[in-house]
Scaffold this motif. Structure first.
Motif, mmCIF file in Angstrom:
data_model
loop_
_atom_site.group_PDB
_atom_site.id
_atom_site.type_symbol
_atom_site.label_atom_id
_atom_site.label_comp_id
_atom_site.label_asym_id
_atom_site.label_seq_id
_atom_site.Cartn_x
_atom_site.Cartn_y
_atom_site.Cartn_z
ATOM 1 N N ARG A 56 10.010 76.501 -56.440
ATOM 2 C CA ARG A 56 8.995 76.890 -57.468
ATOM 3 C C ARG A 56 8.156 75.796 -57.870
ATOM 4 N NH1 ARG A 56 5.859 79.439 -60.458
ATOM 5 N NH2 ARG A 56 6.028 79.338 -62.668
ATOM 6 N N THR B 170 1.816 79.321 -68.815
ATOM 7 C CA THR B 170 2.136 78.151 -68.967
ATOM 8 C C THR B 170 1.334 76.969 -68.792
ATOM 9 O OG1 THR B 170 4.306 78.997 -67.696
ATOM 10 C CG2 THR B 170 4.257 76.472 -67.837
ATOM 11 N N GLU C 19 8.724 73.297 -66.599
ATOM 12 C CA GLU C 19 7.253 73.099 -65.988
ATOM 13 C C GLU C 19 6.297 72.526 -66.925
ATOM 14 O OE1 GLU C 19 6.169 76.960 -63.623
ATOM 15 O OE2 GLU C 19 6.712 77.397 -65.662
ATOM 16 N N GLU D 148 9.261 80.735 -71.623
ATOM 17 C CA GLU D 148 8.911 82.094 -71.570
ATOM 18 C C GLU D 148 10.058 82.927 -72.509
ATOM 19 O OE1 GLU D 148 7.386 83.376 -67.989
ATOM 20 O OE2 GLU D 148 7.862 85.615 -68.621
HETATM 21 MG MG LIG Z 1 4.989 80.736 -66.643
#
Ligand SMILES: [Mg+2]
Ligand SMILES: Nc1ncnc2c1ncn2[C@@H]1O[C@H](COP(=O)(O)OP(=O)(O)O)[C@@H](O)[C@H]1O
Length: 451
Positions: free
Chosen positions: A195, A241, A265, A310
């Motif tokens: 990812r 994001t 992230e 999230e």
């Molecule tokens: Mg995201």
């Protein structure tokens, strides 16, 4: 030094030196030669030991060793060919080979390897197979070793699954979370899921890309500084994001921020940031740490603001409670297709928590917690846009009522032809007052249209 000239030349047809020169002068390097020197290099040095050096030093060390090998083997090459050979051998030894172009591609958000010759990538939420393949399973396994050894992890028969996060480096410019499963658990060969973290864009970069207009950027920045609770909503890969990261830049640097993510992230610029990341269960199904566990713990860690990457489960309830009890100015994303859907989804997710809360009480929590919803949309052409910014005007147990502050009108005719436009709407007095108390304003340059 183990082996000699005959060692590499002795395998197969490539005995004569002229062949080497001819092939190198075609512009591409002789693959056999690259492979041979790579093997020699691996015999010569312990790559794990090199892990203690930083990337630059490591490369210099290896280049010296290969240069030495090449000269002692007496291969006849021009200076250019020799340098190219050395670079390729080092690249292949510490680099990630065929994966590198995929990892450097900004449109790729996920790389999925299902055995050495089957590779898929995700772009804009769509999964597609790519023609890339590793030459052999062995080569894939070496690449996996190289990936996990950078974080001092190991994956082999005794621990056939690894989940690791990789810091950005020259091979993986954005950083990533990597998951590996080896055979016999994976039936069709080593399986790797990478990812890739999205690039961090500032709000001004999103503005330059036309993802929002200046008036909206000013408004959102003011809302974050004024500690309004903001939800970023959108579909898969709509840029949630990225937007969350851009908005977080407006949090005052003195505040203690706790970020909670599935795969970390976010890259916040502030200095006082505590980053928490979930953990999947181990092979025995134990040790899982969920977003919800982390949100609950975060509240005991004296945060000024909590950022949840999230929200997709019962943690919605904990987050709403946090937003209502002294952690104003918290931010989160949720997967929904419109601003009102985002509120409904938060309410539904909160009801999935193991704490029994009457439904009207959930409505009350959402209405009181959420101030602003930023709705994103990924266009069919790949553009990401803020299509709606709304203020939550409903209170207590009322039905959700959203007042638009900005909307993207795709039909709007502008000076440059019918290209769509961001339309600003008059803000409710309540919002204007809340901003003013915090020393903020709606921002200059707003040209409001009647709702
Ligand atoms: Mg995201
Ligand atoms: N405004 C934007 N313009 C262009 N590309 C963007 C924009 N926002 C995000 N992206 C890219 O889209 C992909 C998905 O972004 P991400 O923020 O991870 O979306 P989400 O969180 O909604 O899944 C990433 O590759 C990211 O770099």
């Amino acid at each position: 030094m183990r082996g000699g000239f005959d060692d590499w030349a002795g395998t197969g047809s490539r005995r004569a030196e002229p062949a080497v020169i001819a092939s190198a002068s075609r512009g591409d390097l002789d693959e056999g030669l690259v492979a041979t020197f790579r093997r020699k290099l691996l015999d010569e040095v312990d790559l794990h030991e090199l892990g203690r050096l930083d990337a630059g030093q490591r490369r210099i060390r290896l280049e010296r060793v290969v240069a030495h090998l090449v000269s002692t083997e007496g291969v006849i090459l021009t200076t250019r060919e020799r340098n190219a050979l050395i670079r390729r051998v080092v690249d292949e030894s510490i680099g990630l080979g065929v994966l590198e172009p995929l990892l450097a591609d900004e449109t790729v958000s996920e790389v999925m390897i299902n055995g050495h010759d089957t590779i898929y990538v995700e772009r804009f939420g769509q999964v597609e197979r790519v023609p890339t393949a590793f030459a052999s399973e062995e080569q894939l396994r070496q690449t996996i070793d190289r990936i996990v050894s950078t974080v001092n992890r190991r994956v082999d028969e005794s621990s056939p699954m690894v989940d690791a996060r990789l810091p950005p480096d020259e091979r993986m410019p954005r950083g990533a979370r990597v998951h590996v499963v080896l055979p016999p658990l994976a039936l069709d060969g080593p399986t790797v899921t990478i990812r890739l973290f999205p690039k961090a864009y500032g709000l001004d970069e999103l503005l330059n890309r036309g993802s929002l207009d200046a008036a909206t950027a000013d408004l959102l920045a003011a809302c974050v500084r004024a500690r309004l609770n903001v939800i970023v909503s959108g579909g898969t890969a709509s840029g949630k994001t990225t937007m969350l990261n851009a908005l977080s830049a407006f949090i005052q640097s003195r505040q203690r921020i706790i970020t909670i993510e599935d795969a970390a992230e976010l890259s916040l610029a502030q200095e006082h940031v505590v980053r928490l990341e979930t953990r999947p269960p181990n092979v025995e199904g134990q040790g899982q740490v969920t977003i919800r566990d982390l949100v609950r713990n975060a509240l005991r860690m004296r945060p000024d603001r909590v950022i949840v990457g999230e929200v997709r489960g019962g943690e919605a309830l904990d987050m709403l409670q946090a937003m209502n009890t002294g952690h104003e100015g918290s931010l989160a994303t949720v997967h929904a297709n419109s601003a009102v859907d985002a509120l409904i989804r938060l309410e539904t997710l909160a009801s999935m928590s193991d704490v029994e809360v009457p439904f009207h009480a959930l409505r009350d929590q959402v209405n009181n917690a959420i101030d602003i919803v930023v709705q994103l949309l990924r266009g069919s052409d790949g553009t990401r846009r803020v299509v709606d910014v709304s203020y939550v005007a409903s209170r207590h147990r009322e039905d959700f009522r959203l007042v638009p502050l900005m909307r993207w009108d795709p039909e709007a005719v502008t000076d440059h032809g019918p290209a769509g436009a961001f339309l600003a709407y008059a803000a409710p007095q309540e919002l204007v007052d809340r901003l003013r108390i915090a020393g903020e304003s709606l921002g200059s340059g707003r040209q409001e249209v009647a709702p």
